[in-house]
Enzyme design. Structure first.
Site, PDB file in Angstrom:
ATOM      1  N   GLU A 209     -40.377 -45.837 -48.343  1.00  0.00           N
ATOM      2  CA  GLU A 209     -39.564 -45.120 -47.373  1.00  0.00           C
ATOM      3  C   GLU A 209     -39.206 -43.715 -47.840  1.00  0.00           C
ATOM      4  O   GLU A 209     -38.283 -43.092 -47.304  1.00  0.00           O
ATOM      5  CB  GLU A 209     -38.304 -45.920 -47.051  1.00  0.00           C
ATOM      6  CG  GLU A 209     -38.628 -47.254 -46.384  1.00  0.00           C
ATOM      7  CD  GLU A 209     -37.410 -48.030 -45.943  1.00  0.00           C
ATOM      8  OE1 GLU A 209     -36.274 -47.538 -46.168  1.00  0.00           O
ATOM      9  OE2 GLU A 209     -37.576 -49.119 -45.363  1.00  0.00           O
ATOM     10  N   ASP A 246     -28.380 -51.196 -50.763  1.00  0.00           N
ATOM     11  CA  ASP A 246     -29.157 -52.252 -50.114  1.00  0.00           C
ATOM     12  C   ASP A 246     -29.682 -53.145 -51.230  1.00  0.00           C
ATOM     13  O   ASP A 246     -30.645 -52.805 -51.916  1.00  0.00           O
ATOM     14  CB  ASP A 246     -30.298 -51.651 -49.295  1.00  0.00           C
ATOM     15  CG  ASP A 246     -31.146 -52.732 -48.610  1.00  0.00           C
ATOM     16  OD1 ASP A 246     -30.827 -53.926 -48.759  1.00  0.00           O
ATOM     17  OD2 ASP A 246     -32.129 -52.365 -47.937  1.00  0.00           O
ATOM     18  N   GLU A 289     -25.434 -53.732 -48.242  1.00  0.00           N
ATOM     19  CA  GLU A 289     -26.314 -54.497 -47.363  1.00  0.00           C
ATOM     20  C   GLU A 289     -26.934 -55.667 -48.112  1.00  0.00           C
ATOM     21  O   GLU A 289     -27.388 -55.506 -49.257  1.00  0.00           O
ATOM     22  CB  GLU A 289     -27.407 -53.576 -46.825  1.00  0.00           C
ATOM     23  CG  GLU A 289     -28.410 -54.227 -45.900  1.00  0.00           C
ATOM     24  CD  GLU A 289     -29.471 -53.237 -45.454  1.00  0.00           C
ATOM     25  OE1 GLU A 289     -30.622 -53.672 -45.237  1.00  0.00           O
ATOM     26  OE2 GLU A 289     -29.170 -52.025 -45.326  1.00  0.00           O
ATOM     27  N   LYS A 340     -32.781 -53.877 -36.051  1.00  0.00           N
ATOM     28  CA  LYS A 340     -34.202 -53.561 -36.179  1.00  0.00           C
ATOM     29  C   LYS A 340     -34.946 -54.159 -34.993  1.00  0.00           C
ATOM     30  O   LYS A 340     -34.932 -55.378 -34.794  1.00  0.00           O
ATOM     31  CB  LYS A 340     -34.763 -54.127 -37.488  1.00  0.00           C
ATOM     32  CG  LYS A 340     -34.215 -53.469 -38.753  1.00  0.00           C
ATOM     33  CD  LYS A 340     -34.761 -54.156 -39.992  1.00  0.00           C
ATOM     34  CE  LYS A 340     -34.348 -53.439 -41.270  1.00  0.00           C
ATOM     35  NZ  LYS A 340     -34.794 -54.185 -42.485  1.00  0.00           N
ATOM     36  N   LYS A 391     -30.403 -45.622 -40.189  1.00  0.00           N
ATOM     37  CA  LYS A 391     -31.022 -45.739 -41.517  1.00  0.00           C
ATOM     38  C   LYS A 391     -32.534 -45.569 -41.333  1.00  0.00           C
ATOM     39  O   LYS A 391     -33.216 -46.497 -40.891  1.00  0.00           O
ATOM     40  CB  LYS A 391     -30.680 -47.105 -42.118  1.00  0.00           C
ATOM     41  CG  LYS A 391     -31.165 -47.332 -43.530  1.00  0.00           C
ATOM     42  CD  LYS A 391     -30.815 -48.749 -43.944  1.00  0.00           C
ATOM     43  CE  LYS A 391     -31.366 -49.071 -45.327  1.00  0.00           C
ATOM     44  NZ  LYS A 391     -31.295 -50.512 -45.620  1.00  0.00           N
TER      45      LYS A 391
END
Length: 433
Positions: A209, A246, A289, A340, A391
């Site tokens: 990412e 996360d 998270e 998501k 995000k």
């Protein structure tokens, strides 16, 4: 046939940001309006997500090709939706779910269903001659706002070859007064991190990412680098910018324990709670998270109760599923939900999951996946749903920047208010460092 009726569906196999196949779909309406959308794909996937259909044929993309999903979109799904009005999103999604006939869309593939679902919304927005974000707000019945970005700076876990135990260390520019200011702050932090790592002789290779992957064994080393990056960027830790974690703990959970190889630790659920609590107590952490496994419900409840002023986000825990979100609410697990699209499998189902979370006072974070394309749908989704947070990934690579840049365009065009810290659970007052 009405002018908003779907007249054609054409799907194809394309490649995502990791060079892996995914499904792209075009939807055309009777009046000539068109919409195109691409299904994202995750590396760290929860076991309760909607089913991503891949061929499993090792002679094509090492088994990752999606030709069956494409064929399903071009045949069964097209037959189901042709003639349906694109402005009736819930109905379009319902007929696709009925055509599939399985709870997790495992027969035709959630990747096929979602691509058609998203493309339908784009075509409907074009038919109505309004921006996508406005159409999505109308579908959801929500007030629009610009989201606060939560941005990967350092990455480990499944996003970076497990170079670090925890999956991502992220920055939230809590002192920003607008989306564009927040993005500039994030870019400064990302640049200062890369420079600091280069000065220390650390690799600045990118994770899936776009985050940097220093490969620290200890989480505290990564946290210290985050703080130093904030300061080097001229920002005050805990006042201008804060940290989000996360953990992606389901990836660490094996045989009833959490294995943190970099730390040299094997932890029970109770010990994992203490490990994360200790990190949070020493740094300006405002969001955590997936600190625990997706089915470790009792420890989720305990952990959430321990940090009433910190945002505790369920990703693998909730998988954008109304039933699991409602279960978590009843159990007192988490206080925020990651949203998501491909976890749910349809746009209308994603809207319903977001509404369920917000009705209970949970914060929501619209999120990209590790396998993305240049499709900017989630930028419009975050604005249209008034989600408060987004995000996307780091400020590197075109599949990420396309979405950040789309938000800049929306900010300019729509003149909407910035959610700021109001969208983050527990952060309606200044943060103490």
């Amino acid at each position: 046939m009405s002018s908003s009726a779907i007249s054609a569906v054409v799907a194809r196999q394309i490649l995502d940001s990791r060079g892996r196949p995914t499904v792209e779909a075009d939807v055309q309406l009777a009046d000539g309006s068109r919409g195109r959308a691409c299904a994202p794909s995750g590396a760290s996937r929860g076991r309760h997500e909607a089913w991503e259909l891949r061929d499993g044929d090792p002679s094509h993309y090492e088994g990752l090709s999606v030709r069956r999903a494409v064929a399903n979109a071009n045949a069964e799904l097209a037959n189901a939706v042709i003639g349906q009005s694109a402005v009736e999103q819930a109905r379009v999604d319902d007929v696709m779910r009925e055509a599939d006939g399985t709870p997790a869309l495992e027969r035709l593939g959630a990747n096929a269903v979602l691509a058609v679902s998203m493309a339908t919304a784009r075509a409907a927005a074009a038919h109505r001659s309004i921006p996508l974000y406005e159409h999505l707000a109308d579908l959801a019945g929500t007030a629009m706002s610009m989201p606060m970005p939560m941005t990967n700076i350092l990455s480990g876990g499944a996003h970076a070859g497990r170079g670090m135990d925890l999956q991502d260390f992220l920055a939230i520019p809590v002192g920003a007064k607008s989306y564009s200011e927040a993005l500039e702050m994030i870019a400064r932090i990302r640049l200062s991190s890369a420079r600091l790592m280069d000065e220390r002789g650390l690799s600045t290779l990118l994770a899936d990412e776009g985050g940097l992957s220093p490969g620290f064994g200890k989480a505290r080393d990564a946290m210290d680098l985050m703080i130093r990056s904030f300061e080097t960027a001229g920002l005050r830790p805990g006042e201008d910018v804060a940290i989000a974690l996360d953990v992606a703990a389901s990836e660490l959970f094996e045989d009833g324990v959490y294995r943190l190889d970099g730390e040299g630790l094997t932890l029970t659920g109770e010990e994992m709670i203490e490990f994360i609590l200790d990190l949070a107590s020493h740094y300006p952490v405002v969001s955590i998270e997936d600190p625990l496994d997706q089915d470790d419900w009792e420890n989720w409840r305990t952990f959430t109760a321990q940090l009433p002023r910190v945002q505790i986000v369920g990703d693998d825990l909730f998988v954008t599923n109304v039933g699991r979100i409602e279960d978590g609410i009843a159990r007192g697990a988490a206080n925020a939900a990651l949203i998501k699209l491909n976890q749910n499998g349809t746009l209308s189902g994603t809207i319903e999951a977001t509404a369920a979370a917000r009705a209970a006072g949970y914060a929501t974070v619209v999120s990209a996946r590790s396998g993305e394309t240049e499709d900017t749908f989630i930028a419009d989704l975050s604005v249209g749903l008034g989600a408060g947070q987004i995000k996307i990934g780091s400020v590197r690579s075109t599949e990420r920047l396309a979405k950040y840049n789309q938000l800049l365009r929306i900010e300019e065009d729509a003149k909407l208010g910035f959610a700021g810290v109001r969208g983050i659970f527990g952060l309606n007052v200044p943060i103490a460092a």
